[in-house]
Design an enzyme around this catalytic site. Sequence first.
Site, short mmCIF file in Angstrom:
data_model
loop_
_atom_site.label_atom_id
_atom_site.label_comp_id
_atom_site.label_asym_id
_atom_site.label_seq_id
_atom_site.Cartn_x
_atom_site.Cartn_y
_atom_site.Cartn_z
N LEU A 129 0.97 -1.07 -0.02
CA LEU A 129 0.05 -0.04 0.00
C LEU A 129 0.90 1.39 0.09
CD1 LEU A 129 -2.83 1.33 0.24
CD2 LEU A 129 -2.42 1.29 2.83
N ILE A 161 7.85 -2.30 2.53
CA ILE A 161 6.88 -3.64 2.26
C ILE A 161 7.66 -4.81 3.14
CG2 ILE A 161 5.73 -5.17 0.71
CD1 ILE A 161 5.14 -2.28 0.40
N GLY A 345 22.47 -0.27 33.82
CA GLY A 345 23.31 -0.36 32.83
C GLY A 345 23.30 -1.58 31.96
N GLU A 368 1.03 0.03 10.07
CA GLU A 368 -0.55 -0.11 9.82
C GLU A 368 -1.15 1.26 10.47
OE1 GLU A 368 -2.43 -3.51 10.38
OE2 GLU A 368 -0.76 -4.88 9.76
#
Length: 384
Positions: A129, A161, A345, A368
């Site tokens: 998308l 992607i 640490g 998303e």
Amino acid sequence: MGNNAGLYALTDEHEAIREAVREIAEREIAPWAAEVDADSRYPVEAQKALTAAGFHATHIPEAYGGEGADAIATCIVIEEVARVDVSASLIPAVNKLGSVPVILSASEDLKQKVLPSIAAGDAMISYGLSEREAGSDAASMRTRARREGDSWVLNGTKAWITNASVSEWFTVMAVTDPEKGANGISAFVVHRDDPGFAVGPKEKKMGIKGSPTCELYFTDCTIPADRIVGEPGTGFKTALRTLDFTRPTIGAQAVGVAQGALDAAIAYTKDRRQFGSAVSDFQGVQFMLADMAMKIEAARHLVYVAAARGETGGPDLTMVSASAKAFASDVAMQVTTDAVQLFGGAGYTQDFPVERMMRDAKITQIYEGTNQVQRMVIARSLLK
């Protein structure tokens, strides 16, 4: 969410799935997680283990050779894998993201062509998308598809992607009618062997380094006409509907990584001694652990509510899915950051998993749909 919130109950089967996945995750995935991250390599061990157990794509309906698991079961699988390695959890998550558009909107023929190979574990599917200039504003994409006889011809580039270099199939959004804006976008299924298609080099990322993220290149990429998903112009609607069903899986990743970080922090603070006491004896530390556990539990329930709501449908699905994704990912970032703090640490070194978890958690707030976009979605639902 109001009065018709998605109620859910975890079944014995859900609990059995959690146990089975946790066992596989602890035995077959966790031992490789640090190496996968350090070497930025794909978690082949995880893929083999998940596929062998049938947990690589549990959501695919039985009609196509899948498990036909409900959305909560799929979220539990993703959550339990993410607890030990977020990169590996993208195997079931992205198989769902890439295939949901096909399940929702494709012709029966196209479903039969694509879904059985994913169910069998012979192929994986990615989702195309986003573009460099069309991230949150996905509707401004520039990738084009034009009809030529018995083919569609695609030109353009997709970016970020997930799992691109290990997938066979790609669900790709492209503009078929530039005059119509979002209503001029169509969805297509592309195979990695299609002429004119190529996967670019891997991004060098902050986290989820075991999951290859690449660009997709379409140069007169020619696919059969019947590989369009639904009618021309319906692709963007399909993309948005898909996110209603997949955002809870990102929430599940977030819950999983947060739980993994909390588990590690509890074990470490009980074991580590300072000022003559276990670090977990200090009330300041106890309150941090309590807050972490509370937030995780709230996030987990909201994710399951959103998953259940996807099964039953309902007008508030978009809002509850956005809420689950945004809330759980914000929790994951808080919890993993606090876990690093509790390790002191040591937490800032790669000797312990919490620094990886903190880096991996960050992406859940971004992909998303950024959490800013989720809040816009939620507000729009409230104010309409």
